[in-house]
Design an enzyme around this catalytic site. Structure first.
Site, mmCIF file in Angstrom:
data_model
loop_
_atom_site.group_PDB
_atom_site.id
_atom_site.type_symbol
_atom_site.label_atom_id
_atom_site.label_comp_id
_atom_site.label_asym_id
_atom_site.label_seq_id
_atom_site.Cartn_x
_atom_site.Cartn_y
_atom_site.Cartn_z
ATOM 1 N N HIS A 126 10.675 50.014 -36.241
ATOM 2 C CA HIS A 126 10.434 48.647 -36.840
ATOM 3 C C HIS A 126 9.468 48.966 -37.635
ATOM 4 C CE1 HIS A 126 11.270 44.425 -36.552
ATOM 5 N NE2 HIS A 126 10.283 44.449 -37.007
ATOM 6 N N ARG B 58 15.502 37.050 -39.996
ATOM 7 C CA ARG B 58 14.283 36.709 -39.216
ATOM 8 C C ARG B 58 12.984 37.170 -39.526
ATOM 9 N NH1 ARG B 58 10.482 38.578 -36.200
ATOM 10 N NH2 ARG B 58 11.776 40.452 -35.816
ATOM 11 N N ASP B 59 12.980 38.456 -39.390
ATOM 12 C CA ASP B 59 11.447 39.038 -39.826
ATOM 13 C C ASP B 59 11.555 39.084 -41.140
ATOM 14 O OD1 ASP B 59 9.059 40.021 -39.241
ATOM 15 O OD2 ASP B 59 10.088 42.375 -38.671
ATOM 16 N N CYS C 80 4.857 40.082 -41.285
ATOM 17 C CA CYS C 80 4.773 39.534 -40.129
ATOM 18 C C CYS C 80 3.588 38.568 -40.327
ATOM 19 C CB CYS C 80 4.242 40.327 -38.940
ATOM 20 S SG CYS C 80 3.739 38.991 -37.536
ATOM 21 N N HIS D 27 7.350 48.755 -40.943
ATOM 22 C CA HIS D 27 7.016 47.985 -42.233
ATOM 23 C C HIS D 27 6.308 48.933 -43.206
ATOM 24 C CE1 HIS D 27 7.451 45.382 -38.740
ATOM 25 N NE2 HIS D 27 7.595 44.069 -39.503
ATOM 26 N N ASN E 273 9.233 44.901 -44.587
ATOM 27 C CA ASN E 273 9.904 45.927 -43.697
ATOM 28 C C ASN E 273 10.385 46.893 -44.590
ATOM 29 O OD1 ASN E 273 9.595 45.042 -41.211
ATOM 30 N ND2 ASN E 273 10.819 42.911 -41.962
HETATM 31 P P1 HMG Z 1 1.044 27.267 -27.861
HETATM 32 O O1 HMG Z 1 0.712 26.367 -28.954
HETATM 33 O O2 HMG Z 1 0.198 28.165 -26.924
HETATM 34 O O3 HMG Z 1 2.180 26.707 -26.887
HETATM 35 O O4 HMG Z 1 1.862 28.455 -28.691
HETATM 36 P P2 HMG Z 1 1.943 25.350 -26.144
HETATM 37 O O5 HMG Z 1 2.833 25.579 -25.006
HETATM 38 O O6 HMG Z 1 0.671 24.830 -25.751
HETATM 39 O O7 HMG Z 1 2.936 24.270 -27.089
HETATM 40 C C1 HMG Z 1 2.457 23.886 -28.363
HETATM 41 C C2 HMG Z 1 3.515 23.029 -28.938
HETATM 42 O O8 HMG Z 1 4.517 23.811 -29.387
HETATM 43 C C3 HMG Z 1 3.952 21.984 -28.081
HETATM 44 O O9 HMG Z 1 4.527 20.774 -29.176
HETATM 45 C C4 HMG Z 1 5.271 22.698 -27.555
HETATM 46 O O10 HMG Z 1 6.300 21.664 -27.117
HETATM 47 C C5 HMG Z 1 5.632 23.294 -28.593
HETATM 48 P P3 HMG Z 1 3.353 19.685 -28.938
HETATM 49 O O11 HMG Z 1 3.400 18.912 -27.795
HETATM 50 O O12 HMG Z 1 2.352 20.104 -29.729
HETATM 51 O O13 HMG Z 1 4.289 18.894 -30.028
HETATM 52 N N1 HMG Z 1 6.508 24.577 -28.352
HETATM 53 C C6 HMG Z 1 7.788 24.867 -28.624
HETATM 54 N N2 HMG Z 1 8.419 24.418 -29.952
HETATM 55 C C7 HMG Z 1 9.739 24.843 -30.122
HETATM 56 N N3 HMG Z 1 10.045 26.079 -29.690
HETATM 57 C C8 HMG Z 1 9.432 26.805 -28.694
HETATM 58 C C9 HMG Z 1 8.118 26.090 -28.403
HETATM 59 N N4 HMG Z 1 7.053 26.525 -27.286
HETATM 60 C C10 HMG Z 1 6.273 25.522 -27.338
HETATM 61 N N5 HMG Z 1 9.673 27.798 -28.107
HETATM 62 C C11 HMG Z 1 4.180 29.919 -28.658
HETATM 63 C C12 HMG Z 1 2.797 29.356 -27.834
HETATM 64 C C13 HMG Z 1 4.569 30.930 -27.872
HETATM 65 C C14 HMG Z 1 4.957 28.623 -28.597
HETATM 66 C C15 HMG Z 1 3.588 30.079 -30.226
HETATM 67 O O14 HMG Z 1 2.764 31.061 -30.089
HETATM 68 C C16 HMG Z 1 4.852 30.289 -30.744
HETATM 69 O O15 HMG Z 1 5.706 29.737 -31.286
HETATM 70 N N6 HMG Z 1 4.712 31.928 -31.295
HETATM 71 C C17 HMG Z 1 5.861 32.542 -31.958
HETATM 72 C C18 HMG Z 1 5.245 33.394 -33.152
HETATM 73 C C19 HMG Z 1 5.982 34.186 -33.899
HETATM 74 O O16 HMG Z 1 7.215 33.678 -34.024
HETATM 75 N N7 HMG Z 1 5.796 35.289 -34.326
HETATM 76 C C20 HMG Z 1 6.533 35.831 -35.136
HETATM 77 C C21 HMG Z 1 7.767 36.751 -34.443
HETATM 78 S S1 HMG Z 1 7.136 38.207 -33.532
HETATM 79 C C22 HMG Z 1 7.203 39.249 -35.029
HETATM 80 O O17 HMG Z 1 7.523 39.099 -36.039
HETATM 81 C C23 HMG Z 1 7.122 40.856 -34.550
HETATM 82 C C24 HMG Z 1 8.134 41.534 -34.461
HETATM 83 O O18 HMG Z 1 8.974 41.594 -35.637
HETATM 84 C C25 HMG Z 1 8.069 42.977 -34.003
HETATM 85 C C26 HMG Z 1 7.112 43.565 -34.888
HETATM 86 O O19 HMG Z 1 7.024 43.813 -36.225
HETATM 87 O O20 HMG Z 1 5.708 44.173 -34.598
HETATM 88 C C27 HMG Z 1 9.075 41.014 -33.100
HETATM 89 MG MG MG Z 2 8.419 42.611 -37.545
#
Ligand code: HMG
Ligand code: MG
Length: 317
Positions: free
Chosen positions: A218, A14-15, A251, A220, A260
């Site tokens: 976590h 995933r990450d 990320c 990196h 990582n």
């Molecule tokens: P947004 O644009 O504000 O959301 O994004 P929205 O509600 O306005 O929706 C926009 C579009 O996305 C819409 O589609 C929704 O239907 C769709 P459209 O009408 O434009 O066709 N949508 C979705 N589609 C699939 N699955 C969903 C979903 N939700 C809405 N769940 C949102 C808000 C949260 C969706 C967006 O910001 C997002 O997906 N963010 C995720 C980012 C991410 O995955 N980042 C990486 C993981 S975190 C990380 O890596 C850190 C970690 O490792 C810890 C560390 O290392 O620090 C965990």
């Molecule tokens: Mg991470």
């Protein structure tokens, strides 16, 4: 906190893969996860139910869950950012009943700064916590366990040095809403061991170290301090380390962050130490050589060499 058992959460599929340029075939993700489970990994992040517009690399997670060869006692958590993601997962579980289920765990995520939360989730910290409270309640009702992440616990690429009190507050809220553990993400990889120590001591004022003990880590490895930071966390009572095979990852919302900490590097540092890495609930351990080979295999499949120091050393022997 005295147990010497260390739990590793393998975040490579995933990450690791979420940071690759271009899309990754479902079959490659499935094979990576199966290989890791065969090597003894018992917590393997399998993907994310996030917007494919935001993170195209995680598209196909539903198919990944359907296709992996599920092992008993292995958890395959998936990231869920909002109700929409949870609903998609629950629909998948309803349509594909199996024993064990396709997954029994979600991971929710927020951060210790508003700027990072905005970049990663398009909302503020408090908005994210409000959303995640209902996501968590709903997931718990459906029998899933929930793990929480706090990003940028030492420094933020957008707002500089992090206020550790904020890390404590957010971690406490995640525990209060029902997360069984909170993983503190040192997202940018700038953290030094003394900073990790100070941050942890602050968070421990509000969250029992056992809950961090099975959840923290976590790191990196941008500045090469990752293994030292892991060892510091262990000294401060933490007993769960997130790591990534072959050092995959980073990320997409953390510019300049490299991979990582490599799972192989953590396993090597702990070999012959008082810390025993749990490879299964039966007490086996994770196979270092096998993990190192997987690091090479996936790196080469992505067109490069393994960046794990231990992986490289083992291959040179
Ligand atoms: P947004 O644009 O504000 O959301 O994004 P929205 O509600 O306005 O929706 C926009 C579009 O996305 C819409 O589609 C929704 O239907 C769709 P459209 O009408 O434009 O066709 N949508 C979705 N589609 C699939 N699955 C969903 C979903 N939700 C809405 N769940 C949102 C808000 C949260 C969706 C967006 O910001 C997002 O997906 N963010 C995720 C980012 C991410 O995955 N980042 C990486 C993981 S975190 C990380 O890596 C850190 C970690 O490792 C810890 C560390 O290392 O620090 C965990
Ligand atoms: Mg991470």
């Amino acid at each position: 906190y005295s147990t010497n058992r260390v739990r590793i959460v393998e975040v490579g599929p995933r990450d690791g893969l979420q940071n690759e340029k271009g899309s990754i075939p479902v079959s490659l993700k499935v094979e990576l996860i199966n290989r890791l489970a065969n090597a003894g990994a018992v917590n393997i992040e399998a993907g994310s139910f996030v917007s494919p517009k935001w993170v195209p690399q995680m598209a196909g997670t539903a198919d990944v869950l359907k296709q992996i060869k599920k092992k008993p006692n292995v958890h395959y958590p998936v990231l869920v950012p909002n109700q929409r993601g949870l609903q998609d997962l629950l629909t998948l579980l309803d349509e594909n009943p199996s024993s064990p289920p396709l997954t029994d765990e979600i991971a929710i995520f927020t951060a210790a700064t508003d700027a990072f939360t905005k970049a990663n989730l398009n909302c503020t910290i408090s908005e994210s916590l409000a959303r995640l409270t209902s996501v968590t309640r709903h997931a718990l009702d459906r029998g899933l366990r929930v793990r929480g992440y706090v990003s940028v616990v030492i420094a933020c690429p957008y707002s500089g040095k992090t206020d550790y009190k904020k890390v404590r507050e957010v971690a406490e809220e995640l525990i209060d809403m029902g997360c069984y553990e909170v993983s503190l993400g040192e997202t940018v990889g700038q953290g030094r061991p003394h900073e990790v120590a100070e941050m942890l001591e602050e968070v421990k004022k509000s969250v029992p170290v056992e809950r961090l003990a099975v959840s923290f880590g976590h790191f990196h490895d941008t500045y090469g301090t990752a293994v030292a930071n892991v060892l510091t966390a262990l000294e401060h009572g933490v007993r769960t380390i997130d790591s990534s095979v072959g050092g995959l990852g980073g990320c997409p919302y953390s510019p300049g962050a490299t991979g990582n900490v490599a799972t192989e590097d953590v396993l090597y540092a702990l070999q012959t130490s008082p810390h025993q890495v749990s490879g299964s609930y039966q007490g086996d351990t994770i196979d270092l050589e096998a993990v190192s080979e997987i690091g090479w295999w996936i790196s080469e499949a992505l067109g490069r060499e393994s960046v794990s120091r231990v992986g490289r050393a083992i291959r040179a022997r």
